[in-house]
Design an enzyme around this catalytic site. Structure first.
Site, mmCIF file in Angstrom:
data_model
loop_
_atom_site.group_PDB
_atom_site.id
_atom_site.type_symbol
_atom_site.label_atom_id
_atom_site.label_comp_id
_atom_site.label_asym_id
_atom_site.label_seq_id
_atom_site.Cartn_x
_atom_site.Cartn_y
_atom_site.Cartn_z
ATOM 1 C CG ASP A 40 37.880 42.169 43.849
ATOM 2 O OD1 ASP A 40 36.858 43.070 43.539
ATOM 3 O OD2 ASP A 40 38.298 42.483 44.905
ATOM 4 C CB SER A 41 32.457 42.161 41.333
ATOM 5 O OG SER A 41 32.853 42.188 40.000
ATOM 6 C CG ASP A 79 39.757 44.201 40.816
ATOM 7 O OD1 ASP A 79 40.514 45.249 40.936
ATOM 8 O OD2 ASP A 79 38.643 44.160 40.944
ATOM 9 C CE LYS A 107 39.323 47.821 39.741
ATOM 10 N NZ LYS A 107 38.875 47.220 41.020
ATOM 11 C CD GLU A 109 38.931 47.287 46.550
ATOM 12 O OE1 GLU A 109 38.545 47.152 47.745
ATOM 13 O OE2 GLU A 109 38.032 46.443 45.990
ATOM 14 C CD GLU A 176 32.950 50.327 44.021
ATOM 15 O OE1 GLU A 176 33.896 49.776 43.437
ATOM 16 O OE2 GLU A 176 31.930 49.761 44.568
HETATM 17 O O1 KIV Z 1 35.353 44.122 41.068
HETATM 18 C C1 KIV Z 1 34.667 45.097 40.468
HETATM 19 O O2 KIV Z 1 33.924 44.620 39.652
HETATM 20 C C2 KIV Z 1 35.008 46.417 40.507
HETATM 21 C C3 KIV Z 1 34.243 47.627 39.922
HETATM 22 C C4 KIV Z 1 35.134 48.901 39.839
HETATM 23 C C5 KIV Z 1 33.557 47.183 38.710
HETATM 24 O O3 KIV Z 1 36.435 46.588 40.877
#
Ligand code: KIV
Length: 258
Positions: A40-41, A79, A107, A109, A176
């Site tokens: 999600d970056s 993400d 994934k 968080e 992270e």
């Molecule tokens: O969103 C992202 O790029 C991440 C990092 C761990 C690379 O979650």
């Protein structure tokens, strides 16, 4: 899917990078990367938002579809954006939408606080990668990107998070910006691989935002990144050369079909 636990047992380091579009995904895949994450970056390095809290589920799905077209051998992880996993039911619905785009794993968080969501995903048969330590989706509440594991209570909470996500069925866990010594303790304490970002050399693997690695987002580079290329400089150089050529009326070198 590669057996990432077995890679950990054999001491084979796992490499992971982000991708948000077809050509980058294909290039990384052809380079032999183990894991491609549609992070999600995306929010910052592609869409120009200030942080990851602005990216929508539709935007993430759209980019995951493009990445999936370019991936043949790597594991494709997507993400889950903020507020797409507020309840276990919503989490499974979101995870299924990612699987429909071509993602092989998802994934989100959170550690012990998200066990119900993680179990819902793994019980639905969807491989899951965890993410603990600094959680970018909480950057506003936290007031910045802060290193995790500095205090004893923070370190204990991180170790408890790592055990919780392993027990809930995660196949790996991103750490992270965790203090390297704590990242090492976590790595030694659990059976699933730790994939570090800014968390030192003792993790079982490393992940980076590709734009940071290749110097494609020159306006901000995290302190822990040593870029391997300066792609932004190359783009500027090529654009200036083209502008110059065009102003000089030298269209000859641009003629012919594509
Ligand atoms: O969103 C992202 O790029 C991440 C990092 C761990 C690379 O979650």
């Amino acid at each position: 899917m590669k057996d990432f636990r077995a890679m950990k047992r054999r001491g084979e380091r796992i490499s992971a990078l982000t991708a948000y579009d077809y050509p980058t995904a294909r290039l990384l895949d052809e380079s032999g990367i183990d894991i491609i994450l549609v992070g999600d970056s995306l929010a910052m390095v592609v869409l120009g938002y200030q942080d990851t809290t602005s990216v929508t589920l539709d935007e993430m799905l759209h980019h995951t579809r493009a990445v999936a077209r370019g991936v043949k051998q790597a594991l494709l992880v997507a993400d889950m954006p903020i507020h797409s996993y507020d309840t276990p039911k919503q989490t499974v619905e979101t995870a299924k939408q990612f699987v429909a785009t071509g993602a092989q794993a998802v994934k989100l968080e959170g550690g012990a606080s998200h066990v119900a969501q993680i179990e819902a995903i793994t019980q639905a048969g969807i491989p899951f990668m965890a993410h603990i330590g600094m959680l970018p989706q909480s950057v506003r509440e936290e007031g910045g990107y802060k290193v995790k594991g500095r205090t004893r209570s923070e370190a204990e909470a991180l170790i408890a998070d790592a055990h919780a996500v392993e027990k809930a069925g995660a196949f790996s866990v991103v750490l992270e910006i965790v203090i390297p010594d704590i990242a090492k303790q976590i790595t030694n304490a659990i059976g699933i691989p730790t994939i570090g970002i800014g968390s030192g050399e003792h993790c079982d693997g490393q992940i980076l935002v590709t734009h940071d690695l290749i110097g494609l987002f020159p306006w901000f580079t995290p302190k822990f990144v040593s870029p391997e290329a300066r792609v932004a400089d190359e783009i500027r150089r090529a654009a200036r050369a083209f502008i110059e050529r065009t102003r000089l009326g030298n269209a000859l070198s641009n003629s012919g079909g594509r």
